[in-house]
Design a protein around this motif. Structure first.
Motif, PDB file in Angstrom:
ATOM      1  N   UNK A 152       0.807  -1.214   0.000  1.00 33.75           N
ATOM      2  CA  UNK A 152       0.000   0.000   0.000  1.00 33.75           C
ATOM      3  C   UNK A 152       0.840   1.263   0.000  1.00 33.75           C
ATOM      4  N   UNK A 153       1.914   1.268   0.786  1.00 31.99           N
ATOM      5  CA  UNK A 153       2.789   2.441   0.819  1.00 31.99           C
ATOM      6  C   UNK A 153       3.534   2.582  -0.500  1.00 31.99           C
ATOM      7  N   UNK A 207       3.944   8.702  13.990  1.00 26.70           N
ATOM      8  CA  UNK A 207       2.627   9.343  13.918  1.00 26.70           C
ATOM      9  C   UNK A 207       2.693  10.643  13.136  1.00 26.70           C
ATOM     10  N   UNK A 208       3.772  11.386  13.368  1.00 24.84           N
ATOM     11  CA  UNK A 208       3.932  12.643  12.640  1.00 24.84           C
ATOM     12  C   UNK A 208       3.954  12.393  11.136  1.00 24.84           C
ATOM     13  N   UNK A 209       4.869  11.528  10.672  1.00 28.61           N
ATOM     14  CA  UNK A 209       5.012  11.350   9.229  1.00 28.61           C
ATOM     15  C   UNK A 209       3.926  10.449   8.653  1.00 28.61           C
ATOM     16  N   UNK A 210       3.787   9.266   9.205  1.00 28.70           N
ATOM     17  CA  UNK A 210       2.806   8.329   8.671  1.00 28.70           C
ATOM     18  C   UNK A 210       1.383   8.836   8.823  1.00 28.70           C
ATOM     19  N   UNK A 211       1.096   9.496   9.953  1.00 28.70           N
ATOM     20  CA  UNK A 211      -0.229  10.062  10.147  1.00 28.70           C
ATOM     21  C   UNK A 211      -0.523  11.162   9.147  1.00 28.70           C
ATOM     22  N   UNK A 216      -3.151  12.954   4.104  1.00 24.60           N
ATOM     23  CA  UNK A 216      -3.105  13.427   2.714  1.00 24.60           C
ATOM     24  C   UNK A 216      -3.937  12.528   1.802  1.00 24.60           C
ATOM     25  N   UNK A 217      -3.831  11.231   2.028  1.00 22.27           N
ATOM     26  CA  UNK A 217      -4.551  10.291   1.169  1.00 22.27           C
ATOM     27  C   UNK A 217      -6.054  10.427   1.369  1.00 22.27           C
ATOM     28  N   UNK A 218      -6.464  10.650   2.605  1.00 24.85           N
ATOM     29  CA  UNK A 218      -7.898  10.730   2.900  1.00 24.85           C
ATOM     30  C   UNK A 218      -8.478  12.103   2.551  1.00 24.85           C
ATOM     31  N   UNK A 219      -7.632  13.150   2.575  1.00 19.53           N
ATOM     32  CA  UNK A 219      -8.174  14.494   2.336  1.00 19.53           C
ATOM     33  C   UNK A 219      -7.077  15.445   1.893  1.00 19.53           C
ATOM     34  N   UNK A 220      -6.898  15.567   0.583  1.00 19.20           N
ATOM     35  CA  UNK A 220      -5.954  16.543   0.033  1.00 19.20           C
ATOM     36  C   UNK A 220      -6.256  16.734  -1.440  1.00 19.20           C
ATOM     37  N   UNK A 221      -5.729  17.821  -1.986  1.00 23.42           N
ATOM     38  CA  UNK A 221      -5.912  18.080  -3.390  1.00 23.42           C
ATOM     39  C   UNK A 221      -5.293  17.005  -4.268  1.00 23.42           C
ATOM     40  N   UNK A 222      -4.158  16.458  -3.827  1.00 19.27           N
ATOM     41  CA  UNK A 222      -3.494  15.423  -4.609  1.00 19.27           C
ATOM     42  C   UNK A 222      -4.387  14.197  -4.735  1.00 19.27           C
ATOM     43  N   UNK A 239      -6.921   1.829   0.750  1.00 23.69           N
ATOM     44  CA  UNK A 239      -5.920   0.785   1.004  1.00 23.69           C
ATOM     45  C   UNK A 239      -4.560   1.405   1.322  1.00 23.69           C
ATOM     46  N   UNK A 240      -4.190   2.446   0.598  1.00 20.06           N
ATOM     47  CA  UNK A 240      -2.929   3.150   0.857  1.00 20.06           C
ATOM     48  C   UNK A 240      -2.949   3.808   2.230  1.00 20.06           C
ATOM     49  N   UNK A 241      -4.068   4.439   2.577  1.00 21.27           N
ATOM     50  CA  UNK A 241      -4.181   5.094   3.885  1.00 21.27           C
ATOM     51  C   UNK A 241      -4.066   4.078   5.013  1.00 21.27           C
ATOM     52  N   UNK A 242      -4.719   2.943   4.849  1.00 18.33           N
ATOM     53  CA  UNK A 242      -4.656   1.899   5.870  1.00 18.33           C
ATOM     54  C   UNK A 242      -3.234   1.373   6.026  1.00 18.33           C
TER      55      UNK A 242
END
Length: 266
Positions: A152-153, A207-211, A216-222, A239-242
């Motif tokens: 996923x990552x 948590x800082x980076x992975x969170x 970003x995956x759940x809510x961002x322009x990208x 799946x990527x977010x998980x």
């Protein structure tokens, strides 16, 4: 110049940037700073590095510029809340900086050139506005490595690369900073090349980076653009977010970045 920045300035994106300060993102420059200096911070984003640089030059002044106004009110509020008064923020394009020649003692750019159309022109502009004998300082990502590997990552990384390449971004920009600087007129003998690194492995760091990546995956322009352009489905993004959430919660999780960095004297 066409807009080539892949990310937006949504909260999930700015969350990644606000961790950055002068010590963890511009350490290669700090020993050259003097209290009276004037500094231009190009691509300042939420201003966390800009404000910290202002603390390093208490008798000087720092100007942060960003190509859009979106993050600048937040940067001004951050400076005010932290009592830093020798800093200001304005809109400006790195390809055509809104300052006269020989204005600043130092011009700094952090993780900016990978996102723009013409890095050589950017170096020319930074060289133009820095004073004779002044320094242009730039840091850009070169490569990264992660444990444990995850489908996923890896899919998220591939998606970002695909979108950045479509935008004309420069992948692994940290490897060629000296080439761009030479193209802008800096003699090789006035260029100092080095590397720096980041490591995220503690629970707080993960948590800082992975969170932030999960956000970003759940809510961002990208992410919205990826779905709109058919590059990923909502199911694939989830799946990527998980996968990032699983990495955050894995006590063996480890992520390292190697950054290229350069100091150029005019």
């Amino acid at each position: 110049m066409p807009q080539t920045y892949t990310n937006d300035h949504s909260p999930s994106v700015l969350q990644t940037y606000t961790w950055r300060d002068a010590n963890n993102s511009a350490a290669y420059l700090l020993s050259y700073l003097q209290p009276h200096m004037s500094i231009l911070d190009v691509g300042c984003g939420p201003g966390s590095i800009t404000i910290d640089l202002a603390r390093k030059v208490p008798q000087g002044h720092v100007v942060g510029v960003e190509y859009v106004s979106d993050p600048l009110d937040g940067a001004r509020s951050l400076a005010s809340s932290e009592g830093v008064t020798n800093v200001s923020f304005e809109v400006g394009d790195i390809h055509n900086l809104p300052f006269p020649e020989n204005t600043f003692d130092v011009v700094h750019a952090h993780q900016v050139l990978q996102h723009i159309e013409d890095p050589v022109q950017a170096f020319k502009e930074m060289r133009r506005v820095v004073k004779e004998g002044g320094i242009v300082a730039v840091q850009e990502t070169s490569t990264s490595t992660l444990y444990p590997e995850s489908e996923g990552i890896a899919a998220w990384s591939d998606l970002q690369d695909q979108m950045r390449q479509a935008k004309g971004n420069f992948m692994k920009a940290g490897t060629q900073l000296h080439v761009w600087a030479k193209g802008a007129g800096f003699p090789l003998e006035k260029i100092k090349k080095s590397t720096g690194s980041w490591c995220f492995s503690s629970p707080t760091e993960r948590e800082y980076w992975g969170g932030a990546m999960e956000g970003r995956i759940r809510s961002s322009g990208l992410a919205a653009t990826a779905v709109r352009e058919g590059l990923a489905s909502e199911k694939e993004l989830q799946h990527m977010a998980a996968a990032w959430r699983a990495w955050v919660e894995n006590e063996d999780g480890w992520l390292g970045f190697l950054n290229g960095q350069i100091l150029c004297w005019k």
